[in-house]
Enzyme design. Structure first.
Site, PDB file in Angstrom:
ATOM      1  N   TYR A 131       0.829  -1.211   0.000  1.00 44.38           N
ATOM      2  CA  TYR A 131       0.000   0.000   0.000  1.00 44.38           C
ATOM      3  C   TYR A 131       0.866   1.265   0.000  1.00 44.38           C
ATOM      4  O   TYR A 131       0.362   2.357   0.202  1.00 44.38           O
ATOM      5  CB  TYR A 131      -0.948   0.003   1.204  1.00 44.38           C
ATOM      6  CG  TYR A 131      -2.005  -1.094   1.146  1.00 44.38           C
ATOM      7  CD1 TYR A 131      -2.896  -1.182   0.070  1.00 44.38           C
ATOM      8  CD2 TYR A 131      -2.134  -2.025   2.166  1.00 44.38           C
ATOM      9  CE1 TYR A 131      -3.871  -2.175   0.021  1.00 44.38           C
ATOM     10  CE2 TYR A 131      -3.113  -3.017   2.120  1.00 44.38           C
ATOM     11  CZ  TYR A 131      -3.970  -3.087   1.045  1.00 44.38           C
ATOM     12  OH  TYR A 131      -4.937  -4.063   0.995  1.00 44.38           O
ATOM     13  N   TYR A 168     -11.299  -1.046   0.475  1.00 41.25           N
ATOM     14  CA  TYR A 168     -11.223  -0.673   1.891  1.00 41.25           C
ATOM     15  C   TYR A 168      -9.930   0.050   2.212  1.00 41.25           C
ATOM     16  O   TYR A 168      -9.806   0.618   3.286  1.00 41.25           O
ATOM     17  CB  TYR A 168     -11.388  -1.931   2.771  1.00 41.25           C
ATOM     18  CG  TYR A 168     -10.117  -2.598   3.210  1.00 41.25           C
ATOM     19  CD1 TYR A 168      -9.378  -3.401   2.343  1.00 41.25           C
ATOM     20  CD2 TYR A 168      -9.621  -2.429   4.505  1.00 41.25           C
ATOM     21  CE1 TYR A 168      -8.212  -3.999   2.746  1.00 41.25           C
ATOM     22  CE2 TYR A 168      -8.442  -3.030   4.916  1.00 41.25           C
ATOM     23  CZ  TYR A 168      -7.740  -3.803   4.033  1.00 41.25           C
ATOM     24  OH  TYR A 168      -6.568  -4.403   4.431  1.00 41.25           O
ATOM     25  N   ARG A 169      -8.991   0.074   1.259  1.00 39.75           N
ATOM     26  CA  ARG A 169      -7.648   0.575   1.565  1.00 39.75           C
ATOM     27  C   ARG A 169      -6.889   0.560   0.250  1.00 39.75           C
ATOM     28  O   ARG A 169      -7.203  -0.227  -0.636  1.00 39.75           O
ATOM     29  CB  ARG A 169      -7.005  -0.415   2.538  1.00 39.75           C
ATOM     30  CG  ARG A 169      -5.706  -0.024   3.172  1.00 39.75           C
ATOM     31  CD  ARG A 169      -5.353  -1.111   4.175  1.00 39.75           C
ATOM     32  NE  ARG A 169      -4.067  -0.900   4.813  1.00 39.75           N
ATOM     33  CZ  ARG A 169      -3.448  -1.814   5.551  1.00 39.75           C
ATOM     34  NH1 ARG A 169      -4.003  -2.992   5.736  1.00 39.75           N
ATOM     35  NH2 ARG A 169      -2.285  -1.553   6.110  1.00 39.75           N
ATOM     36  N   HIS A 227       4.730  -5.758  -5.558  1.00 44.28           N
ATOM     37  CA  HIS A 227       3.300  -6.037  -5.493  1.00 44.28           C
ATOM     38  C   HIS A 227       2.494  -4.814  -5.114  1.00 44.28           C
ATOM     39  O   HIS A 227       2.981  -3.871  -4.487  1.00 44.28           O
ATOM     40  CB  HIS A 227       3.007  -7.183  -4.532  1.00 44.28           C
ATOM     41  CG  HIS A 227       3.327  -6.884  -3.108  1.00 44.28           C
ATOM     42  ND1 HIS A 227       4.596  -6.920  -2.609  1.00 44.28           N
ATOM     43  CD2 HIS A 227       2.525  -6.545  -2.061  1.00 44.28           C
ATOM     44  CE1 HIS A 227       4.576  -6.621  -1.312  1.00 44.28           C
ATOM     45  NE2 HIS A 227       3.347  -6.379  -0.962  1.00 44.28           N
ATOM     46  N   ASP A 241      -0.854 -11.467   8.094  1.00 45.01           N
ATOM     47  CA  ASP A 241      -0.075 -12.506   7.404  1.00 45.01           C
ATOM     48  C   ASP A 241       1.408 -12.446   7.732  1.00 45.01           C
ATOM     49  O   ASP A 241       2.061 -13.469   7.837  1.00 45.01           O
ATOM     50  CB  ASP A 241      -0.251 -12.361   5.889  1.00 45.01           C
ATOM     51  CG  ASP A 241      -1.697 -12.462   5.481  1.00 45.01           C
ATOM     52  OD1 ASP A 241      -2.133 -13.540   5.059  1.00 45.01           O
ATOM     53  OD2 ASP A 241      -2.427 -11.460   5.619  1.00 45.01           O
TER      54      ASP A 241
END
Lengths: 575, 575
Positions: A108, A502-503, A421, A170
């Site tokens: 993110y 959501y983000r 990613h 995770d």
């Protein structure tokens, strides 16, 4: 080595010339010490870093050019008053600051700021104390630098790990505060980290220190000799969230309204027993059936925790890189994915759950769970001891689902060389039809962009966080551009279906905020009004999640939604 | 009969003369129709009302003079746009408005406004639709006038009551929105009503309409032909609370920042089995032992719901008025309370709980529960069928704990003639020591004020809401003044111990807000900043929970904390 030598950044903060930046730096040295001020200079190597040591202050996945989402400097305050002083200094110089706790969620954006040239505030380096672990109340009070690993180690050292369980995401290297405040999730019954936080100490954009909820009521042991941040906590601060009057905590999540410097987090009492399991489902089109089984079981709390339903390639990627499965380029075929599933003795979809409690309770629950899921032809249930392969996802999840932090799952990033990613994470109803449609839409676009679909559904109480992991080679510009086209297109596709994320990564914040536009963007106007009231100079994380202060001309800062790369034959249809 | 005849109120809104008030009224007539505007005139009888029909717009328990917390008029808007227009009208005339849904919680002030002469906005009279009950998602979307009774009836009519359970507070006549927004509690596993709300539609103080969370993302079926409030809801609005960016809902709870006109509430799927029970404990000093047993069981979710631990007199009062037990005045003696407990076959403390789930699960849980609590000498477990007396609290709780609304428990208000009540509700740690200390402090003060201690501990996840019910004769001034001294003193005593209240009557709002004063009232300054930004004219519920807009000179409005009555020999020691 002094850090004062190089004061020329790659990127100055907006509105500051070199001289003013240098004055700012010298004031920052006075506050934190020169050793706690790092300038990101033209000679600073913007490394990829690796997970446990991300290179600070830029987007290591280079979604845009590495010089775009980059800080001018990073400051490492040693305590709460220093952060307060830095916030006041930022107001004085009208410098944008970008606080982060650890900055580990690189999918993110990690530690990178939204506005190029912002000054990063690394809260985690020095402010990393476990202030309290309370056994009776089953909570911890922590500082921003406390990671899942460090709190877990603290519990082990004190023997409390036998009594109190963490909930971990995770990967265990992130900040407990950072994750909760960004509304991340974990996988035990305490998986909704925001729901499980309790009480915060926050520095407002004007430098004021606030304690929320019951924390606003002084402890009888408070003393005028102590500065506010050292006042003993109210004994109900970590027990009851709401306090009296407006419940403010939420506006400090996913926001740019304050800097959280202490937070309570609830810990789960050892449930008295535990069993993790995996159920594999052989066919890609089993998805809707699985999800329709999940919904009632989750609502009934037969599924007590936040289980996950993972696509084959996520697990395959943990096992080995793509190159070990195929030498062909482009997205894998159906046949190939079936082959990989067979080879790994996994399904096209793999469900990871656990039951908690004493044996008789677990047995009742497991019986119901088996009866429900194993009705799907070809499905199989495995326990951790059934899986002997190296890097077994089930053996890792068996840790995660009991709150033991790991970093094993980082391996999926190596699916492609120089694996970078981006996460695309829309919310989905727990319904076979919706999940299937969302899978179909997102997978089709992944294929158009030339990527494999790698994804997982994380099951909340009444919704799923669908996490699509866009994995690309950060050293190949074409791949980066394709990833950008893909995620921008997915945002549009999903909004057209009524789904929202959501983000998100820094680069997508404005686009996604714009999809939440009911009644002429009424929610954003509310957010902006509150932002301007609390941060009139617009110094705190401007642009975070699309909220720009009045001092920024928004149109100048919003990134364009059209991307240089488009799939052949798709053209403008993507909008 | 026209309501336009009498336009002279008992109490004009602050700053308005009669002429201006009349202009305001005539504009309000244009908006809602004359039949939907009631002026509270000098000839309006300020009745006591009874529970199912509280007389609107004044404090029926007369904590202060009945003419003090009284509205100038009450408006009954018929739909969302009318509320928006009234809010804009209030801005134009700078008139304070006081919205309420049903206004049933008279122990905290009911429908009465904080500022005398405010204009009441009765949201519940016309806006009382159950917009949706969604079986798959297990939620309802309701308007402010939907009560626990009416939603329950809706479920029964549609047969959904077999699948979805409500969570209800002690009395079923209140508004679902009103209760959740004031952060009230119920007693099933869904007892934290604020936690279980999902998605709100709110009118801001400027009249704008906002949908929070996923509601801000338009449904693909939205149409430009429909006004915003009629746009179809996003299908995830009631499934996922947080949406994207700052999570704003909390600032609209216990606040004066917006008017909630739609709200989602989660319903509990039928757990597949249920058993209510009561455990009686014979001795007053069993309290700490009981509470220390509760804590680990609740944390472990062996106690799955929000159970209650009630003092003998609360149950005795449900059974019969005080006069039926004694002819003596003043607080009952220890011996008398023991006698009443024996007579009613109850304990000095009585614990009401339930287990949920299929029989094998219930059996495991009940075995643990019995083993734990029945270790206390003299304790006894009862099932509902064991209790044959009329007005059995257990038989009523057996309904409440499965979400069936009742009004039986209203009977305790008749403990004294003309029974009025005030709630004092501090938060307590779930610990024997804390509960005992809080009980000791509150009971001693009740005795000093000449009242019986009537109270209950409502057990949340890590804290208890201790609800002390101050019951007094509203027609006897001395009793009213004693009740006021009592509650003001309790607020001070509790603050000195580090305890704060979660909610309060109008008369106590400023005093309690002032106890949450960490770091020079930093939290209140935050609240005021947000208030002034969203409501620059200060028209919406000024003074609610101690938050005064800048347009009010606070010192002029705050009620003094010293009371005319003081117990003999106590004097200023009470502070």
């Amino acid at each position: 080595m002094s850090n004062t030598a190089n004061t020329t950044p790659r990127q100055l903060p907006p509105g500051l010339d070199q001289a003013k930046f240098q004055s700012f730096l010298s004031r920052a040295w006075d506050i934190c010490g020169t050793e706690n001020v790092d300038v990101i200079s033209p000679t600073t190597e913007l490394k990829d870093g690796h997970y446990m040591d991300p290179c600070k202050a830029h987007d290591m996945h280079a979604v845009y050019e590495r010089d775009y989402f980059v800080a001018s400097a990073v400051l490492f305050p040693r305590n709460v008053p220093e952060v307060q002083q830095l916030v006041r200094l930022a107001n004085e110089f009208v410098v944008p600051i970008w606080p982060f706790s650890i900055g580990r969620n690189t999918g993110y954006g990690g530690t990178a700021p939204r506005v190029p040239g912002s000054v990063g505030i690394d809260l985690g380096k020095h402010m990393n104390k476990v202030i309290e672990v309370n056994e009776e109340g089953a909570f911890a009070l922590v500082e921003p630098g406390v990671t899942y690993f460090s709190l877990y180690e603290h519990l082990v050292k004190t023997g409390l790990d036998q009594k109190l369980w963490l909930d971990v995401p995770d990967l265990g290297g992130g900040s407990i505060i950072g994750n909760a405040v960004e509304r991340g999730v974990g996988y035990t019954p305490y998986g909704d980290h925001w729901m499980m936080h309790c009480g915060m100490e926050i520095i407002l954009p004007n430098g004021e220190l606030v304690r929320t909820g019951m924390g606003a009521l002084p402890n009888p042991d408070s003393s005028p000799d102590l500065p506010p941040h050292e006042q003993p906590p109210n004994k109900c601060w970590q027990l009851f969230n709401y306090g009296f009057g407006p419940y403010n905590d939420g506006i400090f999540s996913q926001s740019n309204l304050g800097i959280v410097v202490k937070m309570g987090i609830w810990l789960m009492p050892n449930p008295g027993g535990y069993q993790a399991y995996m159920i594999t489902f052989p066919r890609d089109d089993d998805l809707p059936k699985i999800v329709d089984i999940i919904r009632p079981l989750r609502l009934q709390m037969v599924l007590q925790n936040v289980p996950t339903l993972r696509n084959i390639l996520l697990d395959a990627a943990v096992s080995a890189p793509k190159s070990s499965y195929t030498s062909e380029a482009g997205p894998l075929s159906e046949a190939k994915m079936d082959e990989i599933a067979a080879q790994l003795d996994l399904g096209r979809w793999n469900f990871y759950g656990a039951v908690y409690g004493p044996e008789p309770v677990r047995n009742v629950l497991l019986t119901v769970i088996k009866e429900a899921f194993l009705s799907i032809p070809g499905s199989k249930l495995f326990l951790p001891e059934d899986r002997k392969e190296p890097h077994s996802v089930l053996r890792t999840r068996a840790k995660t689902l009991q709150g033991i932090p790991t970093i094993d799952e980082l391996r999926w990033v190596n699916w492609v060389p120089n694996g970078a990613h981006l996460f695309f994470s829309p919310i989905s109803k727990i319904s076979g039809k919706d999940a299937n449609l969302q899978y179909e839409v997102t997978r089709r676009r992944c294929t158009e962009a030339g990527f494999d679909f790698i994804g997982t559904f994380t099951v909340g109480m009444r919704e799923m966080h669908h996490i699509v992991c866009i994995v690309f080679n950060r050293e190949i510009e074409d791949e980066r551009l394709r990833a950008r086209w893909l995620i921008r297109t997915l945002v549009k596709d999903c909004a057209a279906n009524g789904w929202g994320e959501y983000r998100t990564h820094l680069a997508l914040m404005d686009q996604i905020a714009n999809t939440y536009n009911f009644n002429d963007n009424a929610l954003m106007k509310l957010n902006e009004t509150v932002k301007n009231a609390l941060d009139p100079n617009g110094i705190l994380a401007p642009g975070k999640n699309g909220v720009w202060p009045q001092s920024y001309e928004k149109s100048k800062w919003v990134l364009g939604e059209s991307e240089p790369w488009e799939p052949a034959g798709v053209g403008s249809k993507s909008s």
